[in-house]
Design a protein around this motif. Structure first.
Motif, short mmCIF file in Angstrom:
data_model
loop_
_atom_site.label_atom_id
_atom_site.label_comp_id
_atom_site.label_asym_id
_atom_site.label_seq_id
_atom_site.Cartn_x
_atom_site.Cartn_y
_atom_site.Cartn_z
N UNK A 81 62.35 50.58 33.46
CA UNK A 81 61.63 51.78 33.03
C UNK A 81 60.29 51.85 33.75
N UNK A 82 59.73 53.03 33.85
CA UNK A 82 58.48 53.22 34.56
C UNK A 82 57.33 52.38 34.04
N UNK A 83 57.33 52.09 32.74
CA UNK A 83 56.24 51.32 32.15
C UNK A 83 56.51 49.83 32.04
N UNK A 84 57.58 49.37 32.63
CA UNK A 84 57.95 47.95 32.53
C UNK A 84 56.86 47.03 33.07
N UNK A 85 56.06 47.52 34.01
CA UNK A 85 55.04 46.69 34.64
C UNK A 85 53.75 46.58 33.82
N UNK A 86 53.66 47.31 32.73
CA UNK A 86 52.43 47.31 31.94
C UNK A 86 52.08 45.90 31.45
N UNK A 87 53.06 45.19 30.97
CA UNK A 87 52.82 43.85 30.43
C UNK A 87 52.91 42.79 31.54
N UNK A 88 51.90 41.94 31.58
CA UNK A 88 51.85 40.88 32.58
C UNK A 88 53.10 40.00 32.52
N UNK A 89 53.55 39.70 31.32
CA UNK A 89 54.72 38.82 31.18
C UNK A 89 55.96 39.45 31.81
N UNK A 90 56.11 40.77 31.71
CA UNK A 90 57.23 41.44 32.37
C UNK A 90 57.13 41.31 33.89
N UNK A 91 55.92 41.52 34.42
CA UNK A 91 55.73 41.40 35.87
C UNK A 91 56.05 39.97 36.33
N UNK A 92 55.66 39.00 35.53
CA UNK A 92 55.92 37.60 35.87
C UNK A 92 57.42 37.33 35.89
N UNK A 93 58.14 37.79 34.87
CA UNK A 93 59.60 37.60 34.83
C UNK A 93 60.27 38.25 36.03
N UNK A 94 59.88 39.47 36.34
CA UNK A 94 60.49 40.18 37.46
C UNK A 94 60.24 39.41 38.76
N UNK A 95 59.01 39.03 39.00
CA UNK A 95 58.66 38.34 40.24
C UNK A 95 59.34 36.97 40.37
N UNK A 96 59.44 36.27 39.26
CA UNK A 96 60.01 34.92 39.30
C UNK A 96 61.54 34.89 39.37
N UNK A 97 62.17 35.97 38.93
CA UNK A 97 63.63 35.94 38.78
C UNK A 97 64.40 36.83 39.75
N UNK A 98 63.69 37.43 40.69
CA UNK A 98 64.40 38.28 41.64
C UNK A 98 63.47 38.87 42.68
N UNK A 99 64.03 39.72 43.49
CA UNK A 99 63.27 40.43 44.51
C UNK A 99 62.88 41.78 43.93
N UNK A 100 61.60 42.08 43.96
CA UNK A 100 61.08 43.29 43.33
C UNK A 100 60.78 44.34 44.40
N UNK A 101 61.41 45.50 44.24
CA UNK A 101 61.21 46.60 45.18
C UNK A 101 60.57 47.77 44.42
N UNK A 102 59.41 48.16 44.91
CA UNK A 102 58.67 49.29 44.33
C UNK A 102 59.12 50.56 45.04
#
Length: 171
Positions: A81-102
């Motif tokens: 979702x568009x707001x998924x990046x609001x929480x630091x913990x979400x950004x950390x999970x995304x970055x640590x568990x896969x390749x993130x494409x903006x």
């Protein structure tokens, strides 16, 4: 056999995360998941209802739990979702568990793509452009921070963007 990598798509509403994600998953023979769709499936209600009943904070809690669950999978393309990046913990999970494409897009293109979409609670207002501009101000830096790669989606088809992602990631 090597562990399959995950591709997580982030960006504002109307950037094409779901459309491009489906195309990308098909091209790579991976499973496609959309975090909002998975929240709806789990709650048995649409996102607008969750917002109405639980407010944005309640929705963000559900979103966090769902992202934690989904990012632990392997070999997926996930549209967030568009707001998924609001929480630091979400950004950390995304970055640590896969390749993130903006998937980056302009407010003008967002407006055109979301004009008739009644399923976006934050845009149910008399001035959706102001809402989108405000969200961009708050979130664009967070998308940049979390992203491994950034791709502009304004003037490109889903298939072209998916092909660019595959080329970038050398899949």
């Amino acid at each position: 056999m090597a562990e399959q990598r995950n591709i997580f798509l982030i960006g504002p509403m109307g950037a094409g995360k779901s459309t491009i994600g489906r195309q990308l998953a098909q091209m790579l023979h991976l499973d496609f998941l959309d975090s909002d769709t998975e929240i709806e499936r789990k709650t048995g209600a649409d996102i607008a209802w969750v917002f109405d009943v639980e407010g944005e904070e309640g929705f963000r809690n559900r979103e966090h739990d769902m992202l934690d669950e989904l990012t632990k999978r392997h070999g997926i393309v996930l549209a967030t979702g568009g707001g998924a990046v609001i929480r630091q913990e979400n950004r950390t999970h995304l970055s640590a568990r896969g390749i993130v494409v903006y998937l980056k897009t302009s407010v003008k293109k967002q407006l055109a793509r979301t004009l008739k979409d009644k399923r976006r609670p934050l845009l149910q207002t008399d001035d959706p452009q102001s809402v989108l501009e405000s969200l961009a101000e708050k979130r664009n830096a967070l998308y940049e921070e979390a992203a491994d790669y950034t791709i502009e989606t304004d003037e490109q088809s889903a298939k072209v963007v998916a092909s660019q992602i595959i080329e970038l990631l050398d899949f």
